[in-house]
Design a protein around this motif. Sequence first.
Motif, PDB file in Angstrom:
ATOM      1  N   TYR A 145      29.537  41.365  66.452  1.00 54.56           N
ATOM      2  CA  TYR A 145      29.205  42.624  65.784  1.00 54.56           C
ATOM      3  C   TYR A 145      28.774  43.670  66.811  1.00 54.56           C
ATOM      4  CZ  TYR A 145      29.339  40.555  61.121  1.00 54.56           C
ATOM      5  OH  TYR A 145      29.755  39.965  59.957  1.00 54.56           O
ATOM      6  N   SER A 194      31.754  49.343  58.086  1.00 54.15           N
ATOM      7  CA  SER A 194      33.158  48.980  58.292  1.00 54.15           C
ATOM      8  C   SER A 194      33.943  50.251  58.555  1.00 54.15           C
ATOM      9  CB  SER A 194      33.718  48.244  57.069  1.00 54.15           C
ATOM     10  OG  SER A 194      33.688  49.073  55.928  1.00 54.15           O
ATOM     11  N   GLU A 220      25.900  46.992  55.906  1.00 54.26           N
ATOM     12  CA  GLU A 220      26.926  46.562  56.856  1.00 54.26           C
ATOM     13  C   GLU A 220      28.036  47.605  56.898  1.00 54.26           C
ATOM     14  OE1 GLU A 220      29.522  42.561  57.950  1.00 54.26           O
ATOM     15  OE2 GLU A 220      28.289  42.645  56.138  1.00 54.26           O
ATOM     16  N   LEU A 271      28.557  46.374  62.515  1.00 56.53           N
ATOM     17  CA  LEU A 271      29.992  46.570  62.310  1.00 56.53           C
ATOM     18  C   LEU A 271      30.711  45.435  63.008  1.00 56.53           C
ATOM     19  CD1 LEU A 271      32.525  48.423  61.604  1.00 56.53           C
ATOM     20  CD2 LEU A 271      32.244  49.320  63.923  1.00 56.53           C
ATOM     21  N   ARG A 272      31.578  44.746  62.296  1.00 54.79           N
ATOM     22  CA  ARG A 272      32.277  43.619  62.900  1.00 54.79           C
ATOM     23  C   ARG A 272      33.358  44.141  63.837  1.00 54.79           C
ATOM     24  NH1 ARG A 272      35.522  38.566  60.393  1.00 54.79           N
ATOM     25  NH2 ARG A 272      35.463  37.313  62.278  1.00 54.79           N
ATOM     26  N   SER A 273      33.046  44.103  65.113  1.00 55.87           N
ATOM     27  CA  SER A 273      33.951  44.603  66.140  1.00 55.87           C
ATOM     28  C   SER A 273      33.377  44.206  67.495  1.00 55.87           C
ATOM     29  CB  SER A 273      34.090  46.128  66.052  1.00 55.87           C
ATOM     30  OG  SER A 273      34.900  46.639  67.083  1.00 55.87           O
TER      31      SER A 273
END
Length: 292
Positions: free
Chosen positions: A216, A171, A169, A228-230
Amino acid sequence: MTNAPAPAAPQPAADRYLPLRRSVEVGYWVVSFCLSAAVNTATALMDYQRDGRPIQAWEPMAWEWSSALVSLALVPAVIWFTRRYPLHFDTWLRRLAPYLAASVAWSLLHVLGMVALRKLAYAAQGSSYDFGDWPRELFYEYLKDALTFAGMVVTIHVYRMLLRRMQGEASLLAAPDAGPPVEPVERPQRFLVRKLNREFLVATDDIEWMQASGNYVNLRVSGRDYPLRSTIAAMESRLDPLRFKRVQRSYIVNLDHIASIEPLDSGDARVHLKDGATIPCSRRYREALKPG
């Protein structure tokens, strides 16, 4: 005397699992609901026999398997919904209302579908099926269905979390607590990837393309996806516009990795990448790919 070839490096667990992923996921739901139907059928038969109540063996089979088959048919809808409205520790309160509404919709579809199948099964046996008092029975079924729906949601989210950990994952690099950052925070040059117990950096220039997936954005690097959390819009605003271009509502491509662009009769296009992948390009963004 020739040297023996060096033993091949062991394949990462994620690489071994990914080719089996679809089969495992489908198999899990099929086995879960079929096993539940078989156990519940046997239990119902034993309960009726123990109490001395008359029943045909096919009746509990019709009850339980109709429920299991409709539940199984609704699994893709639950998967889509959880992808569209993912749960996170900082957003789960805002998601309670849509998840509650989804549980009601799931229960209604489940009840209507299983009642229809039961009526067909009873008609095939020359009998008729009576669901009973609809308002009361619907409420009773919802109490059970809400637990089933919640269990499915938890299972899906936990599985996705484990899969992200296994795949890696990504970041964004945060600004240091003290002193100036080594590189511009608003124009990231590298991403931090956490994979199981390891951490490594991925250069932004090595990202071939990005795809939005719920909350994500999947970063494609050397054939692997790193979530990527976005949002895709937030990523577009932070990437070098001379290197990365939005080509569709859900896609951003690295221009250095484009092999060719195939125009379509609809006015859209297909973007062929050097690694053999193909991503869509909508008419709205096609102009951005033309050399300036």
